[in-house]
Motif scaffolding. Structure first.
Motif, PDB file in Angstrom:
ATOM      1  N   PRO A 166      12.507   4.450  -6.198  1.00  0.00           N
ATOM      2  CA  PRO A 166      13.616   3.485  -6.112  1.00  0.00           C
ATOM      3  C   PRO A 166      13.785   2.890  -4.715  1.00  0.00           C
ATOM      4  O   PRO A 166      14.104   1.701  -4.576  1.00  0.00           O
ATOM      5  N   GLU A 167      13.596   3.717  -3.670  1.00  0.00           N
ATOM      6  CA  GLU A 167      13.716   3.186  -2.313  1.00  0.00           C
ATOM      7  C   GLU A 167      12.633   2.162  -2.024  1.00  0.00           C
ATOM      8  O   GLU A 167      12.907   1.122  -1.406  1.00  0.00           O
ATOM      9  N   TRP A 168      11.406   2.469  -2.465  1.00  0.00           N
ATOM     10  CA  TRP A 168      10.336   1.493  -2.251  1.00  0.00           C
ATOM     11  C   TRP A 168      10.611   0.217  -3.038  1.00  0.00           C
ATOM     12  O   TRP A 168      10.373  -0.885  -2.531  1.00  0.00           O
ATOM     13  N   ARG A 169      11.111   0.336  -4.255  1.00  0.00           N
ATOM     14  CA  ARG A 169      11.382  -0.836  -5.081  1.00  0.00           C
ATOM     15  C   ARG A 169      12.432  -1.733  -4.429  1.00  0.00           C
ATOM     16  O   ARG A 169      12.302  -2.974  -4.438  1.00  0.00           O
ATOM     17  N   ARG A 179       0.812  -1.217   0.000  1.00  0.00           N
ATOM     18  CA  ARG A 179       0.000   0.000   0.000  1.00  0.00           C
ATOM     19  C   ARG A 179       0.844   1.264   0.000  1.00  0.00           C
ATOM     20  O   ARG A 179       0.393   2.316  -0.458  1.00  0.00           O
ATOM     21  N   ASN A 180       2.049   1.171   0.524  1.00  0.00           N
ATOM     22  CA  ASN A 180       2.935   2.347   0.501  1.00  0.00           C
ATOM     23  C   ASN A 180       3.308   2.762  -0.909  1.00  0.00           C
ATOM     24  O   ASN A 180       3.684   3.917  -1.132  1.00  0.00           O
ATOM     25  N   ARG A 181       3.166   1.840  -1.867  1.00  0.00           N
ATOM     26  CA  ARG A 181       3.499   2.185  -3.259  1.00  0.00           C
ATOM     27  C   ARG A 181       2.586   3.289  -3.785  1.00  0.00           C
ATOM     28  O   ARG A 181       3.008   4.116  -4.610  1.00  0.00           O
ATOM     29  N   HIS A 182       1.356   3.339  -3.299  1.00  0.00           N
ATOM     30  CA  HIS A 182       0.410   4.360  -3.737  1.00  0.00           C
ATOM     31  C   HIS A 182       0.398   5.571  -2.817  1.00  0.00           C
ATOM     32  O   HIS A 182      -0.361   6.517  -3.072  1.00  0.00           O
ATOM     33  N   ASN A 183       1.235   5.562  -1.777  1.00  0.00           N
ATOM     34  CA  ASN A 183       1.329   6.689  -0.850  1.00  0.00           C
ATOM     35  C   ASN A 183       2.795   6.921  -0.491  1.00  0.00           C
ATOM     36  O   ASN A 183       3.175   6.915   0.684  1.00  0.00           O
TER      37      ASN A 183
END
Length: 536
Positions: A184-187, A171-175
């Motif tokens: 890049p950090e989320w990936r 869910r953090n990908r959309h927020n």
């Protein structure tokens, strides 16, 4: 009410060490192996979820054979076992969610059935405060009922929903802005969480594991999957890391196991925030023999009350009397998860060292707020819901049991019902003096300890019989607060040890109604202790 019981010890242990000194080639190989095995794990998990309740051993064998050709037989065994455990965990979480929804539906339905503004009774919440709130909750009732029907249908069909990597991170990908992450950090976090680098132990094999092997001198080698066999730098398709690993905690236990080729499971994982690689070793231990509850009670114990920011404890003897001074062990639950975990462990180890000095067991509440922190349960009490949600009950309970087992300290679990209320009612005031201020939490710790010892929490005793010298007045364990000199030694009363006086010398010697004789009012009362006494 749940009967107190001795909590069994842990069934396994896990230790962790950092992989320091890895070369660029080492990290590249670890990332490639983790990514390949992670993709195979995702496919196997999809197949396991699709099988649902119809899954059997034949399907398990088919899944393992399909994975063996793309990795190895040992990697395939670790993957299938991990996916099966993840599916079983999802089933348990699904049941807990159904129970939470059912509790919310029943609470809302009960409150909607009451008139607006009605007060609660027998521990149940009353009606809603206004018509607007009643209308909003009636709509929410339909939403929860739909969710409950859908979850029950999924459970009957054997359907579960699992997100490899975690639903929160997905869910953090959309927020990203709210999560304070760039793409890049989320990936990088997402990929690291979905890697698979863990191997089950094998008794009788060299150093207890053929897939991820750690030698006594700390050399780490990995059996590469078949598609990556060309990256091997050792014989038999193995890759040896350039670093050496050493376990500080339980290092001798680990060395003794691998020296005798006993099974040890390993997991390699990458912490993106710290940019470090770690190796976790785990193995099973024989169950600890539990001490009988009566033996635990014979030496007294320490009652512990769990709170949002501290542990309140008080030592009790075998008769349920508080001994010595109370103790408070503080911890701070703000900040990051590692900081909170360290705070909990620090408070627990101080508690255990205190119990070890006195040679006493520990009594703690069997707290479980799974169905107690919903807004349907406590209505508008948002701060109270946040309070109980912030209490680390599950982590504290797991940490306390495992750490106490190492020191040989017994843990006794008791029913948490009314311990805080009855403790404050019956123990807080008597335990408060000029030099000591007993808090509500310390009184609750005394109540918990008395319940674990099998004693009632309430201090008030039954009235004495009518034939005793002090009459039928109500008697308590401790004198009332308005009695002068109640903390001093009781003055000696002249006369025999029975404190009785001779005939005709008492304060009511001339009052014939005070005696049970004929033709007086005492004879015509509705209750008699016995037959009339005969005068000499």
């Amino acid at each position: 009410m749940v009967t107190p019981f001795v909590v069994p010890g842990p069934s396994g242990v896990a230790i962790r060490a950092g992989l320091k000194g890895l070369t660029g080639q080492d990290e590249t190989v670890l990332r490639l192996v983790g990514d390949l095995l992670g993709s195979l794990t995702s496919r196997d998990l999809k197949a396991r979820c699709a099988a649902g309740l119809d899954h059997d051993s034949d399907q398990w064998s088919q899944r393992k054979r399909a994975l063996t050709g793309k990795s190895s037989s040992r990697w395939a065994g670790s993957i299938t076992k991990a996916t099966h455990d993840q599916w079983a965990l999802a089933r348990r979480d699904q049941l807990a969610y159904i129970q939470s929804l059912d509790a919310g539906v029943r609470t809302i339905a009960q409150r909607l059935s009451l008139p607006v503004g009605a007060k609660g009774f027998r521990g149940l919440p009353g009606g809603y405060r206004s018509r607007q709130e009643w209308f909003a909750k009636s709509r929410r009732l339909h939403v929860l009922q739909d969710r409950l029907e859908r979850e029950r249908a999924d459970r009957e069909a054997g359907r579960v929903r699992v997100v490899r990597g975690g639903k929160k991170l997905l869910r953090n990908r959309h927020n990203l802005q709210a999560a304070r992450l760039t793409e890049p950090e989320w990936r990088s976090r997402w990929e690291a969480e979905r890697w698979f680098l863990q191997a089950n132990g094998e008794s009788g094999k060299r150093y207890g594991n053929e897939t991820i092997r750690v030698s006594p001198d700390g050399e780490v080698s990995i059996k590469l999957p078949e598609p990556l066999a060309g990256l091997a730098n050792a014989s038999n398709g193995r890759y040896v890391l350039a670093c050496r690993v050493g376990f500080r905690h339980r290092g001798q236990q680990w060395a003794d196991r691998i020296a005798t080729n006993r099974a040890v499971a390993y997991r390699i994982h990458f912490d993106v925030g710290r940019d470090r690689w770690y190796l976790t070793a785990s193995w099973k231990i024989p169950p600890v023999r539990t001490v009988p509850l009566e033996a635990v009670r014979s030496g007294g114990l320490i009652g512990v009350d769990t709170n949002a920011e501290h542990l309140a404890a008080w030592r009790l003897d075998a008769h349920g009397n508080p001994v010595g001074e109370p103790c408070r062990f503080d911890y701070d639950l703000s900040g990051s998860a590692p900081h909170r975990d360290a705070q909990v462990r620090h408070a627990i180890i101080r508690l255990l060292h205190w119990a070890e000095r006195h040679g006493a067991a520990i009594a703690i509440e069997g707290l479980d707020f799974a169905a107690e922190k919903t807004r349907e349960k406590h209505g508008r009490r948002k701060r109270f819901r946040q309070l109980i949600s912030g209490m680390p009950t599950a982590k504290l309970r797991a940490r306390l049991v495992s750490m106490a087992a190492e020191l040989g300290i017994t843990i006794v679990a008791v029913d948490p019902a009314y311990t805080s209320r009855w403790g404050a009612q019956h123990w807080q005031k008597p335990l408060t003096s000029k030099n000591r201020k007993a808090t509500r939490h310390h009184a609750a710790a005394v109540a918990i300890g008395r319940r674990a010892l099998g004693h009632p929490i309430r201090r008030r005793t039954a009235p004495p019989p009518h034939d005793q010298s002090d009459g039928a007045g109500h008697r308590t364990v401790q004198a009332a607060s308005d009695v002068p000199g109640r903390e001093e030694t009781r003055p000696r009363v002249p006369g025999p040890r029975t404190r009785s006086v001779g005939t005709g010398r008492g304060a009511k010697a001339g009052d014939q109604c005070a005696h049970n004789r004929s033709e007086h009012t005492a004879e015509h009362e509705f209750w008699h202790q016995g037959s009339p006494t005969l005068s000499p």
